[in-house]
Design a protein around this motif. Structure first.
Motif, PDB file in Angstrom:
ATOM      1  N   PRO A   1       0.804  -1.231   0.000  1.00 22.60           N
ATOM      2  CA  PRO A   1       0.000   0.000   0.000  1.00 22.60           C
ATOM      3  C   PRO A   1       0.834   1.278   0.000  1.00 22.60           C
TER       4      PRO A   1
ATOM      5  N   GLY B   1      -7.306  -4.600  -1.108  1.00 23.55           N
ATOM      6  CA  GLY B   1      -6.317  -4.020  -0.216  1.00 23.55           C
ATOM      7  C   GLY B   1      -6.951  -3.023   0.733  1.00 23.55           C
ATOM      8  N   ASP B   2      -6.178  -2.051   1.161  1.00 24.27           N
ATOM      9  CA  ASP B   2      -6.625  -1.024   2.102  1.00 24.27           C
ATOM     10  C   ASP B   2      -7.187   0.157   1.316  1.00 24.27           C
TER      11      ASP B   2
ATOM     12  N   ARG C   1     -16.805   0.270  -1.258  1.00 22.08           N
ATOM     13  CA  ARG C   1     -16.451  -1.022  -0.678  1.00 22.08           C
ATOM     14  C   ARG C   1     -17.417  -2.091  -1.155  1.00 22.08           C
TER      15      ARG C   1
ATOM     16  N   HIS D   1     -12.024  -4.188   0.697  1.00 26.04           N
ATOM     17  CA  HIS D   1     -11.198  -3.672   1.787  1.00 26.04           C
ATOM     18  C   HIS D   1     -10.902  -4.775   2.794  1.00 26.04           C
TER      19      HIS D   1
ATOM     20  N   GLU E   1      -8.089  -4.602   5.674  1.00 26.71           N
ATOM     21  CA  GLU E   1      -7.864  -4.040   6.999  1.00 26.71           C
ATOM     22  C   GLU E   1      -7.027  -2.782   6.841  1.00 26.71           C
ATOM     23  N   ASP E   2      -7.080  -1.930   7.812  1.00 28.87           N
ATOM     24  CA  ASP E   2      -6.254  -0.740   7.774  1.00 28.87           C
ATOM     25  C   ASP E   2      -4.790  -1.149   7.859  1.00 28.87           C
ATOM     26  N   SER E   3      -3.960  -0.524   7.037  1.00 27.80           N
ATOM     27  CA  SER E   3      -2.538  -0.875   7.021  1.00 27.80           C
ATOM     28  C   SER E   3      -1.726   0.056   7.908  1.00 27.80           C
TER      29      SER E   3
ATOM     30  N   LEU F   1      -0.362   5.148   7.225  1.00 27.91           N
ATOM     31  CA  LEU F   1       0.147   4.975   5.870  1.00 27.91           C
ATOM     32  C   LEU F   1       0.846   6.226   5.363  1.00 27.91           C
TER      33      LEU F   1
ATOM     34  N   CYS G   1      -0.788  -6.317   4.919  1.00 31.32           N
ATOM     35  CA  CYS G   1      -1.947  -6.023   4.071  1.00 31.32           C
ATOM     36  C   CYS G   1      -1.742  -6.584   2.669  1.00 31.32           C
TER      37      CYS G   1
END
Length: 339
Positions: free
Chosen positions: A17, A44-45, A59, A78, A80-82, A85, A97
């Motif tokens: 990401p 991905g994120d 999403r 989506h 998970e939060d990476s 960032l 991620c």
């Protein structure tokens, strides 16, 4: 690409990401009409896209939603939060991620919810930092698909040239030892089968580049051609796989010669990639033959140095998505353009 019709959307993993993957994936969606791209979903994120692109996203949690919203927004699966960032700054959270995106994309494609898998670029060092032990994504995909890594063959493909390096990421000094008749035969079989199944070429025309200057000059400049390559070509001929060669590599890539072949087998990495990138630096596609699923990838790295600056070229990602769709069409219809 108007003749390309696929049953399911394509799964596109955004890779690391912090790299250019989120940007080029988003810009590929923005260019969907210009290139007549089929529906695809970014995996991905979603925050990684928002950090580098202001376009619409949505999403999704089911592939049927992808087709419904594709014209209005970029569908994002989506994960998970990476973490915190920062474009251009790889992290353990970002590598995690990227790995989860790859696993998700493989799963969707193996389950036939997706017609093909397009993989964004990852940082091998960042992945290894979280315990990833595979040399690259190809080996991981092959394992998840139940295929021995040696039976997954890398091909670089563009509008005018397809090349296969028989040996890949090894020192040049090790090539003569690693390049065996058995290796040539095994990879040529997979290439011939892939050209038929994934490109619809009924009678593939394949060339084998000589390892030495002038293809060894009848043994005067090296004996690998006579000792290793010619026995492999003879064995393949017994299996009705016609391979011309070994041919002098210095002339093989000239327009009037390369045009006669659907693929060229090369002895080592740069013998294949140097001419290929000279011709198809912006529209070249890295694809994997020998898998039960279709997998392509843009032929570039994470490009952390330009991530988040709006400089990344989406051309290779567009080409990878378009080629994945063409290959999916070939498998589904049993036919496809040969070039």
């Amino acid at each position: 690409m108007s003749d390309v019709k696929i049953r399911q959307p394509i799964a596109v993993t955004m890779g690391d990401p912090a790299g250019v993957g989120p940007e080029v994936t988003a810009r590929a969606w923005a260019a969907r009409s210009a290139y007549d791209l089929p529906p695809f979903v970014a995996i991905g994120d979603i925050a990684a896209i928002a950090a580098v692109w202001e376009g619409p996203t949505a999403r999704v949690g089911d592939m049927s939603e992808v087709v419904r919203i594709f014209d209005a927004a970029l569908p994002v699966w989506h994960l998970e939060d990476s973490g915190s960032l920062t474009p251009g700054a790889p992290s353990a959270a970002g590598a995690t991620c990227a790995l989860h995106a790859l696993e998700t994309g493989i799963g969707l494609t193996r389950n036939q919810a997706s017609s093909a898998l397009v993989t964004g670029s990852v940082s091998k060092s960042a992945l290894h930092g979280i315990g990833y032990t595979h040399p690259g994504q190809t080996e991981f995909i092959a394992e998840r698909c139940g295929v021995t890594a040696t039976n997954a063959v890398m091909m670089l493909a563009g509008p005018t040239l397809r090349v296969v390096p028989l040996t890949v990421h090894i020192p040049l000094s090790e090539v003569p030892e690693r390049l065996t008749s058995e290796l040539i035969v095994a990879k040529a079989r997979i290439v011939a089968r892939g050209l038929k199944r994934d490109f619809g070429i009924a009678a593939p025309r394949i060339a084998l580049a000589g390892l030495n200057p002038h293809a060894g000059e009848s043994g005067q400049l090296g004996d690998e051609e006579e000792r290793i390559m010619m026995p492999a070509i003879a064995q393949l001929a017994e299996e009705d796989i016609v391979v011309d060669g070994p041919l002098a590599a210095d002339a093989l890539f000239a327009p009037g010669i390369r045009d006669h072949y659907d693929a060229i087998l090369c002895g080592y990495h740069d013998q294949a990639l140097a001419p290929f990138k000279a011709l198809h630096f912006h529209d070249g596609v890295n694809l994997t033959l020998g898998l039960p699923i279709i997998r392509t990838s843009p032929d570039h790295g994470t490009a952390f140095d330009i991530a988040g600056q709006g400089k990344a070229d989406p051309g290779p990602t567009i080409a990878a998505i378009a080629m994945a769709a063409q290959m999916a069409t070939a498998r589904e219809r049993g036919c496809a353009p040969s070039k």
